[in-house]
Design an enzyme around this catalytic site. Structure first.
Site, mmCIF file in Angstrom:
data_model
loop_
_atom_site.group_PDB
_atom_site.id
_atom_site.type_symbol
_atom_site.label_atom_id
_atom_site.label_comp_id
_atom_site.label_asym_id
_atom_site.label_seq_id
_atom_site.Cartn_x
_atom_site.Cartn_y
_atom_site.Cartn_z
ATOM 1 N N MET A 18 86.338 2.100 20.353
ATOM 2 C CA MET A 18 85.418 2.647 21.356
ATOM 3 C C MET A 18 84.500 1.540 21.857
ATOM 4 S SD MET A 18 84.408 6.272 19.562
ATOM 5 C CE MET A 18 84.003 5.487 17.995
ATOM 6 N N VAL A 19 84.399 1.392 23.167
ATOM 7 C CA VAL A 19 83.565 0.350 23.754
ATOM 8 C C VAL A 19 82.100 0.586 23.388
ATOM 9 C CG1 VAL A 19 82.787 -0.692 25.925
ATOM 10 C CG2 VAL A 19 85.178 -0.003 25.646
ATOM 11 N N GLN A 71 91.611 -5.243 18.611
ATOM 12 C CA GLN A 71 92.270 -4.903 19.883
ATOM 13 C C GLN A 71 91.871 -5.884 20.980
ATOM 14 O OE1 GLN A 71 91.202 -1.540 22.696
ATOM 15 N NE2 GLN A 71 93.038 -0.642 21.785
ATOM 16 N N CYS A 100 94.011 1.523 29.004
ATOM 17 C CA CYS A 100 92.756 1.720 29.726
ATOM 18 C C CYS A 100 93.023 2.021 31.198
ATOM 19 C CB CYS A 100 91.873 0.480 29.593
ATOM 20 S SG CYS A 100 90.266 0.656 30.425
#
Length: 380
Positions: A18-19, A71, A100
């Site tokens: 998760m960013v 990632q 994405c």
């Protein structure tokens, strides 16, 4: 690959990347509450290889932070391979983000916007696989066509990908148009069960047609009674561990159902109608109810007194004001509806329109989502 999974203690609870969230503190907290495997946030391979400070700030780990998958995103095979080599000693696998769908990924040409360039993806996965001794994995989205999605997965596997994470939505399914994931696509690509490990091992080492027949017979004997309703499935261990008593057996997927595109459109229309029925607003609030500072109020009053001069100051040329009477912003030069970008976006969402000038394609994307949803419904 089976040995690698075994070395990781067969992880069942995985914390996805998760960013701005999957940093070390969050990963350690998740591990204390039962997580077996964690991902880092998505890292940009180009910046990672060139900026030592970026590497130091974003690849922070410790002894307790294992097993860990790092990632990366990118579109250059050599740079991606170099990034993987730099991260290899700190993790147990390297993941390539090919899922994405955001506009920033489109501008940077990475994520799901690489899924049409199979030759480049072959080069990326192959180069990374040769550069490191740990597995290379991929996160992907699906195509509308199931066969194309399966061939896509096979291409990545043949190039060196050891594990696939499949998001059962197309590149266009995002935001309010997310819709329901296609579990048929997922099932067709990487659908397995822990209780079938022995059968999978037999299938992987099969030497003749009798071995393949035996796998088919084992699966039929195991699941046909459940399918026919002769046996009721009960998993007391799963209930005690998760706290959930599933209505359906666990091999039948039970997705979380989001709001459909049609329902979202209706909701936006009702919200707009309610806002228009309001007779007045506080003078220090804009049309969205956000507080306006005194400095911004002065600027807006100045623009209202001398709109053309304000346009010259802002745009460097003469311009007109947005056709929305309540909006003081300058209109977009190519806007189909003679509005500023904010008002144009609201109009397109409320009335299901496209504006080529602002590149707001609400109608087009909704039609694509509806077409895909109808296709899944017909197949079901």
């Amino acid at each position: 690959m089976a040995n690698w999974i075994f070395e990781l203690n067969n992880p069942q609870f995985v914390v996805a990347p998760m960013v701005d969230a999957s940093e070390l503190a969050w990963r350690l907290l998740c591990r204390r509450h039962g997580a077996n495997l964690c991902y880092t946030p998505m890292l940009h391979s180009n910046v990672f290889t060139k900026d030592a400070k970026y590497r130091k700030d974003n690849l922070v780990t410790c002894e307790e932070d294992r097993p860990l998958i790092v990632q990366f995103c990118g579109n250059n095979p050599e740079i991606m391979a170099s990034a993987a080599k730099l991260a290899e000693e700190y993790c147990d696998a390297i993941d390539i983000n090919l899922g994405c769908p955001q506009s920033i990924a489109k501008r940077g040409r990475y994520g799901s916007f690489l899924q049409d360039d199979w030759e480049l993806l072959k080069e990326i996965v192959t180069a990374m696989s040769k550069a490191v001794s740990i597995p290379i994995t991929c996160k992907v989205r699906i195509f509308e066509d199931i066969d194309k999605s399966v061939n896509y997965a096979k291409m990545l596997e043949a190039s060196g990908c050891k594990l696939l994470t499949v998001h059962g939505r197309t590149r266009e399914q995002k935001g309010p148009l997310t819709g329901i994931a296609s579990w048929k696509h997922i099932k067709a690509i990487s659908f397995t069960f822990d209780e079938n490990n022995d059968d999978r091992q037999l299938l992987a080492t099969a030497q003749n047609i009798n071995d393949f027949k035996k796998v088919c017979e084992n699966l039929k004997n195991k699941y046909q009674p459940y399918q026919e309703g002769k046996i009721h499935y009960e998993d007391e261990e799963n209930i005690s561990r998760t706290g959930y008593n599933l209505i359906l057996p666990p091999w039948i997927c039970q997705p979380y159902v989001r709001m459909s595109p049609e329902a979202h459109t209706q909701k936006m229309h009702e919200l707009s109608k309610n806002q228009n029925n309001q007779e007045c607003k506080r003078i220090n609030e804009d049309q969205d109810g956000n507080h306006i500072s005194r400095k911004k109020m002065k600027k807006m009053k100045r623009m209202m007194r001398r709109p053309q001069k304000a346009d010259q100051n802002q745009n460097g040329r003469n311009g007109d004001i947005c056709f929305n009477d309540k909006c003081p912003n300058p209109l977009g030069g190519k806007c189909t509806y003679k509005l500023c970008k904010k008002c144009c976006k609201n109009k397109c969402y409320e009335e299901d329109l496209d504006c080529r000038g602002h590149r707001i394609l609400v109608h087009t994307r909704r039609e694509i989502a509806k077409l895909f949803a109808n296709k899944n419904t017909e197949e079901t």
